[in-house]
Design a protein around this motif. Structure first.
Motif, PDB file in Angstrom:
ATOM      1  N   GLN A  19      73.073  61.107 134.237  1.00 36.35           N
ATOM      2  CA  GLN A  19      74.255  61.680 134.878  1.00 36.35           C
ATOM      3  C   GLN A  19      75.423  61.574 133.915  1.00 36.35           C
ATOM      4  OE1 GLN A  19      73.954  59.128 138.526  1.00 36.35           O
ATOM      5  NE2 GLN A  19      74.204  61.047 139.647  1.00 36.35           N
ATOM      6  N   LEU A  20      76.407  62.443 134.107  1.00 31.32           N
ATOM      7  CA  LEU A  20      77.620  62.367 133.305  1.00 31.32           C
ATOM      8  C   LEU A  20      78.335  61.047 133.549  1.00 31.32           C
ATOM      9  CD1 LEU A  20      79.012  65.982 133.789  1.00 31.32           C
ATOM     10  CD2 LEU A  20      78.323  64.972 131.606  1.00 31.32           C
ATOM     11  N   GLU A  21      78.918  60.496 132.488  1.00 33.46           N
ATOM     12  CA  GLU A  21      79.636  59.235 132.593  1.00 33.46           C
ATOM     13  C   GLU A  21      81.032  59.385 132.004  1.00 33.46           C
ATOM     14  OE1 GLU A  21      77.300  56.397 130.507  1.00 33.46           O
ATOM     15  OE2 GLU A  21      75.682  56.358 131.995  1.00 33.46           O
ATOM     16  N   ALA A  22      81.973  58.688 132.578  1.00 36.51           N
ATOM     17  CA  ALA A  22      83.334  58.632 132.036  1.00 36.51           C
ATOM     18  C   ALA A  22      83.414  57.402 131.131  1.00 36.51           C
ATOM     19  CB  ALA A  22      84.353  58.532 133.156  1.00 36.51           C
ATOM     20  N   GLY A  23      83.649  57.629 129.859  1.00 36.21           N
ATOM     21  CA  GLY A  23      83.726  56.523 128.917  1.00 36.21           C
ATOM     22  C   GLY A  23      84.957  56.646 128.049  1.00 36.21           C
ATOM     23  N   PRO A  24      85.312  55.580 127.358  1.00 35.80           N
ATOM     24  CA  PRO A  24      86.488  55.625 126.478  1.00 35.80           C
ATOM     25  C   PRO A  24      86.262  56.572 125.306  1.00 35.80           C
ATOM     26  CG  PRO A  24      85.251  53.594 126.138  1.00 35.80           C
ATOM     27  CD  PRO A  24      84.640  54.266 127.321  1.00 35.80           C
ATOM     28  N   HIS A  25      87.308  57.264 124.902  1.00 34.67           N
ATOM     29  CA  HIS A  25      87.251  58.178 123.765  1.00 34.67           C
ATOM     30  C   HIS A  25      88.215  57.645 122.712  1.00 34.67           C
ATOM     31  CE1 HIS A  25      86.477  62.109 121.834  1.00 34.67           C
ATOM     32  NE2 HIS A  25      87.721  61.992 121.399  1.00 34.67           N
ATOM     33  N   THR A  26      87.686  57.208 121.566  1.00 38.00           N
ATOM     34  CA  THR A  26      88.520  56.566 120.547  1.00 38.00           C
ATOM     35  C   THR A  26      88.799  57.459 119.352  1.00 38.00           C
ATOM     36  OG1 THR A  26      86.538  55.597 119.544  1.00 38.00           O
ATOM     37  CG2 THR A  26      87.687  54.281 121.216  1.00 38.00           C
ATOM     38  N   ASP A  27      88.179  58.627 119.266  1.00 38.21           N
ATOM     39  CA  ASP A  27      88.393  59.523 118.123  1.00 38.21           C
ATOM     40  C   ASP A  27      89.730  60.236 118.238  1.00 38.21           C
ATOM     41  OD1 ASP A  27      85.898  58.808 117.233  1.00 38.21           O
ATOM     42  OD2 ASP A  27      84.898  60.620 117.963  1.00 38.21           O
ATOM     43  N   ASP A  28      90.429  60.391 117.104  1.00 34.05           N
ATOM     44  CA  ASP A  28      91.650  61.177 117.110  1.00 34.05           C
ATOM     45  C   ASP A  28      91.288  62.658 117.064  1.00 34.05           C
ATOM     46  OD1 ASP A  28      90.903  61.729 114.478  1.00 34.05           O
ATOM     47  OD2 ASP A  28      92.425  60.434 113.594  1.00 34.05           O
ATOM     48  N   GLN A  29      92.307  63.516 116.982  1.00 30.52           N
ATOM     49  CA  GLN A  29      92.043  64.958 117.047  1.00 30.52           C
ATOM     50  C   GLN A  29      91.151  65.425 115.906  1.00 30.52           C
ATOM     51  OE1 GLN A  29      95.425  67.595 117.821  1.00 30.52           O
ATOM     52  NE2 GLN A  29      94.645  69.018 116.281  1.00 30.52           N
ATOM     53  N   GLU A  30      91.436  64.985 114.685  1.00 28.62           N
ATOM     54  CA  GLU A  30      90.648  65.422 113.539  1.00 28.62           C
ATOM     55  C   GLU A  30      89.193  64.980 113.665  1.00 28.62           C
ATOM     56  OE1 GLU A  30      90.595  65.022 108.630  1.00 28.62           O
ATOM     57  OE2 GLU A  30      92.199  64.095 109.809  1.00 28.62           O
ATOM     58  N   LYS A  31      88.982  63.739 114.037  1.00 35.49           N
ATOM     59  CA  LYS A  31      87.615  63.237 114.184  1.00 35.49           C
ATOM     60  C   LYS A  31      86.898  63.907 115.358  1.00 35.49           C
ATOM     61  CE  LYS A  31      88.293  58.660 112.101  1.00 35.49           C
ATOM     62  NZ  LYS A  31      88.259  57.195 112.347  1.00 35.49           N
ATOM     63  N   THR A  32      87.648  64.198 116.417  1.00 36.17           N
ATOM     64  CA  THR A  32      87.037  64.857 117.573  1.00 36.17           C
ATOM     65  C   THR A  32      86.562  66.255 117.212  1.00 36.17           C
ATOM     66  OG1 THR A  32      88.415  63.592 119.122  1.00 36.17           O
ATOM     67  CG2 THR A  32      87.413  65.613 119.945  1.00 36.17           C
ATOM     68  N   VAL A  33      87.392  67.002 116.499  1.00 36.79           N
ATOM     69  CA  VAL A  33      86.997  68.349 116.068  1.00 36.79           C
ATOM     70  C   VAL A  33      85.770  68.275 115.165  1.00 36.79           C
ATOM     71  CG1 VAL A  33      87.682  70.362 114.700  1.00 36.79           C
ATOM     72  CG2 VAL A  33      89.296  69.338 116.329  1.00 36.79           C
ATOM     73  N   ALA A  34      85.774  67.321 114.232  1.00 36.98           N
ATOM     74  CA  ALA A  34      84.630  67.167 113.325  1.00 36.98           C
ATOM     75  C   ALA A  34      83.365  66.797 114.092  1.00 36.98           C
ATOM     76  CB  ALA A  34      84.938  66.111 112.270  1.00 36.98           C
ATOM     77  N   ARG A  35      83.523  65.930 115.083  1.00 39.95           N
ATOM     78  CA  ARG A  35      82.369  65.513 115.877  1.00 39.95           C
ATOM     79  C   ARG A  35      81.815  66.679 116.697  1.00 39.95           C
ATOM     80  NH1 ARG A  35      77.922  62.848 116.084  1.00 39.95           N
ATOM     81  NH2 ARG A  35      77.453  61.760 118.019  1.00 39.95           N
ATOM     82  N   VAL A  36      82.703  67.487 117.264  1.00 41.77           N
ATOM     83  CA  VAL A  36      82.269  68.661 118.016  1.00 41.77           C
ATOM     84  C   VAL A  36      81.527  69.623 117.096  1.00 41.77           C
ATOM     85  CG1 VAL A  36      83.087  70.743 119.186  1.00 41.77           C
ATOM     86  CG2 VAL A  36      83.980  68.502 119.844  1.00 41.77           C
ATOM     87  N   HIS A  37      82.052  69.821 115.892  1.00 39.43           N
ATOM     88  CA  HIS A  37      81.386  70.707 114.931  1.00 39.43           C
ATOM     89  C   HIS A  37      79.972  70.208 114.647  1.00 39.43           C
ATOM     90  CE1 HIS A  37      81.151  73.495 111.446  1.00 39.43           C
ATOM     91  NE2 HIS A  37      80.399  72.535 110.939  1.00 39.43           N
ATOM     92  N   THR A  38      79.836  68.910 114.440  1.00 35.39           N
ATOM     93  CA  THR A  38      78.516  68.330 114.158  1.00 35.39           C
ATOM     94  C   THR A  38      77.582  68.476 115.346  1.00 35.39           C
ATOM     95  OG1 THR A  38      79.438  66.726 112.594  1.00 35.39           O
ATOM     96  CG2 THR A  38      77.295  66.207 113.564  1.00 35.39           C
TER      97      THR A  38
END
Length: 679
Positions: free
Chosen positions: A294-313
């Motif tokens: 199931q979907l879980e709500a968890g902490p997100h520690t990546d900043d905008q640049e890292k988040t975009v890079a992670r989404v790309h990956t």
């Protein structure tokens, strides 16, 4: 910085994954990775990720962190190594070569005694002992595949241990599931990726296991029968059982026409779905159901640049994982950001795997009237075809647009085929018929198609994520935005209490949404809206795409439904998901360079629909014919339908036209299934 290493051993958690590889890096760029048998990067990474499933965090070379190396364009997927997940991925050097690069090919059995023993045992298990001394390059294609599988199974003893050897090693998904079930039992689904729905019968334990993928891409229905249960991928298959009748009661109509998209109960009395991310066990103790994901709500520690890079990956990894096919493959390219980014990644990977000139086929749909003069509506603000054509040229696909005459959409045989495929009277009229016809045209050339479905739910692309009225309303947001609310033709005398049912269902749905402590009211609400979109609205879109494609013999894959991508996006705060003030901010940023500027920045556009007066006029005639049936009139309220019949065909509004579509589909559904109505 230059690295040129032969005889490279790759290990995870102390266990050798690849022995005798060849790694080349120049400056800060990984440029090559060659396996001991001459295999390329893709084969090695398939060994690493598909067979052994490591959780790579850093890449260490004799203790030196190489995570800063970026991939060359021709080796982009190597970036997945340092970015996949937590944990270290160790590279141990047996021999360093500082000058030059020679193709590193050797006898497959290897020079290392331990490695040789592993392969020998694996080949003995499959009756191929005579291949141990032969060079890999001397084997036929089929022999190579069996050897690779034998070695992979032998080396992944930390993942899969078989009690008995088998002589049946294939590339079949079915064998993977059976072997995994033999090891993990009910926990098998935790170790599987992608889309699936399957059943396993355990003879010794007298246990039946039904499992469905995490997002519910593939359907799985079941019903009680005397002494057990029957299951199938479609309700119509269950009706072949003598104990299961197509029966509809008030609860079923309420489920269908409330547009809440519950999973579990269906329109058919006694027929249920295995829930997405769920499994069902039937044994001597009875029937039990539970969720394994199931979907879980968890902490997100990546900043905008890292988040975009992670989404790309994550998007890239999901796309590439869906490219495996032994049959012709293509992409659905509408000209929107979702399908364009996906198609670009697929095209790039195809060129890497095959040759620089390889081109993926892509398809779009249009209507003859829209091609001549576009007419917009509440859900469509622009004409897709020019954007799809531009995207295809930008990416370098073999692009085709299937142009449909609106009159073809009125063909009773086409409409009946759609209703039969859906097993439901609830659809979206011409959009369903056109999709069915588009998929039929694609099937003439391809057997597998990839689609951008789910990107709107994952990245917040729908209007209701930014609509103040939908944001504040204590109900399901799509009921206020799509126009479907005006399309319900059911007779008020049926007394289905749909309003009360929606209120109760909405409260239950909100109670299932996970939250983090300290969320702002706005973040709290956005998480609710995304959860409802992913767990409800998306399900009917996946249902539509799967049923209509399978009716044409076409398999449609949906990479944006990769559960790692979905979970990461769900845990990302709304401020990051909308950082540029628009829909799908993260996907737009991650897709920079993969799509034309015009496509990246065009507004959200829904699946195209025709607005030709001839279609509206023909639809009105079909609805009049449908109302001639007494059973249809007992369910559909003529007072709601008649104004739509009397409206000039060129003045028919979207919601009212959809009401006529529902009446026509209701008549076709009743005629085909002849259901027992218990109202």
């Amino acid at each position: 910085m230059r690295i040129d290493i032969e005889n490279l051993h790759i290990a995870y958690s102390g266990r050798t994954v690849v022995a005798g590889a060849h790694l080349i890096a120049a400056e800060d760029e990984i440029t090559g990775l060659v396996g001991p048998n001459g295999s390329g990067k893709s084969t090695l990474l398939r060994t690493v990720y598909r067979h052994l499933r490591p959780v790579a965090g850093r890449v260490l070379l004799d203790g030196t962190d190489l995570s800063g190396l970026r991939p060359a364009r021709s080796a982009r997927h190597i970036a997945a190594l340092p970015q996949e997940r937590g944990g270290d991925f160790e590279l141990t050097v047996r021999e360093v070569v500082t000058v030059g690069r020679t193709p590193y090919k050797r006898a497959f059995a290897g020079e290392d005694a331990a490695d040789r023993d592993i392969v020998a045992r694996a080949l003995a298990d499959v009756g191929m002992t005579d291949h141990v001394e032969r060079r890999f390059t001397e084997l036929s294609g089929g022999e190579r595949q069996r050897v690779l599988l034998a070695r992979a199974f032998a080396q992944r003893t930390d993942v899969l241990v078989l009690d008995e050897p088998t002589n049946h090693l294939t590339r079949s998904d079915t064998e993977v599931v059976l072997r995994a079930y033999a090891e993990w039992g009910e926990a098998v689904a935790d170790h599987l990726d992608g889309m699936f729905a399957f059943a396993v019968w355990g003879e010794r334990a007298s246990r039946l296991l039904l499992v469905r993928d995490r997002l519910g891409v593939k359907p799985l229905f079941w019903a009680h029968v005397d002494g057990g249960l029957a299951f199938a991928s479609e309700p119509k298959a269950l009706f072949a059982h003598p104990e299961i009748r197509p029966r509809v009661d008030a609860d079923g109509l309420r489920e269908a026409y409330s547009l809440l998209f519950n999973t579990g109960p269906t329109i058919w009395s006694g027929v249920r779905e295995v829930e997405p991310g769920g499994l069902l066990v039937l044994n001597r103790d009875g029937i039990g159901e539970r969720h394994y994901w199931q979907l879980e709500a968890g902490p997100h520690t990546d900043d905008q640049e890292k988040t975009v890079a992670r989404v790309h990956t994550l998007v890239g990894t999901a796309a590439r994982s869906q490219l495996e096919a032994d049959v012709p493959l293509c992409s659905l390219l509408s000209g929107g950001i979702d399908s364009t980014v996906l198609t670009a990644l697929l095209a790039d990977e195809l060129r890497t795997r095959e040759n620089p000139d390889a081109r993926i086929r892509s398809y779009a749909v249009d209507y003859s009237d829209q091609a001549e003069q576009f007419t917009g509506d509440v859900l469509r603000t622009g004409h897709d075809t020019p954007y799809a054509t531009e995207a295809g040229a930008f990416i370098g696909t073999d692009h085709s647009t299937v142009v449909l005459n609106p009159r073809v959409l009125l063909d009773p045989e086409h409409r009946k085929a759609v209703v039969v495929a859906r097993d439901s009277p609830i659809g979206v009229g011409d959009m369903d018929t056109s999709l069915y016809l588009l998929l039929g045209q694609i099937r003439k050339h391809s057997t597998v198609a990839l689609s951008g479905e789910a990107a709107d739910e994952v990245f917040g692309g729908y209007p209701w994520f930014r609509n103040p009225k939908a944001f504040a309303a204590p109900t399901f947001s799509w009921l206020l935005v799509t126009g479907d609310e005006a399309a319900m033709p059911l007779h008020s005398e049926l007394d289905l209490s749909i309003g009360e049912f929606r209120d109760d269902t909405y409260r239950d749905a909100l109670a299932a949404v996970p939250h983090l402590d300290g969320e702002t009211p706005a973040e709290h609400r956005q998480r609710e809206m995304q959860h409802l979109s992913l767990t409800r609205w998306l399900r009917q879109l996946l249902h539509r795409k799967d049923r209509l494609s399978m009716a044409q013999g076409l398999e449609v894959r949906v990479p944006y439904c990769d559960h790692r991508l979905v979970q990461y996006a769900f845990a990302t705060p709304w401020a990051l998901r909308s950082f540029d003030g628009r829909e799908k901010s993260l996907l737009r940023a991650a897709g920079t360079g993969l799509a034309p500027h015009s496509v990246l920045h065009r507004p959200k556009n829904h699946y195209p629909a025709t607005h030709h007066p001839d279609y509206n006029r023909g639809l009105q005639d079909l609805a009049r014919d449908a109302l001639a049936d007494e059973t249809v009139r007992s369910l559909a309220d003529e007072t709601l339908v008649k104004p739509c019949l009397d409206t000039a065909s060129d003045q028919l509004q979207w919601g009212h036209r959809l009401r006529l579509e529902r009446v026509v589909d209701l008549a076709l559904w009743l005629d085909h299934h002849q259901p027992d109505l218990a109202l």
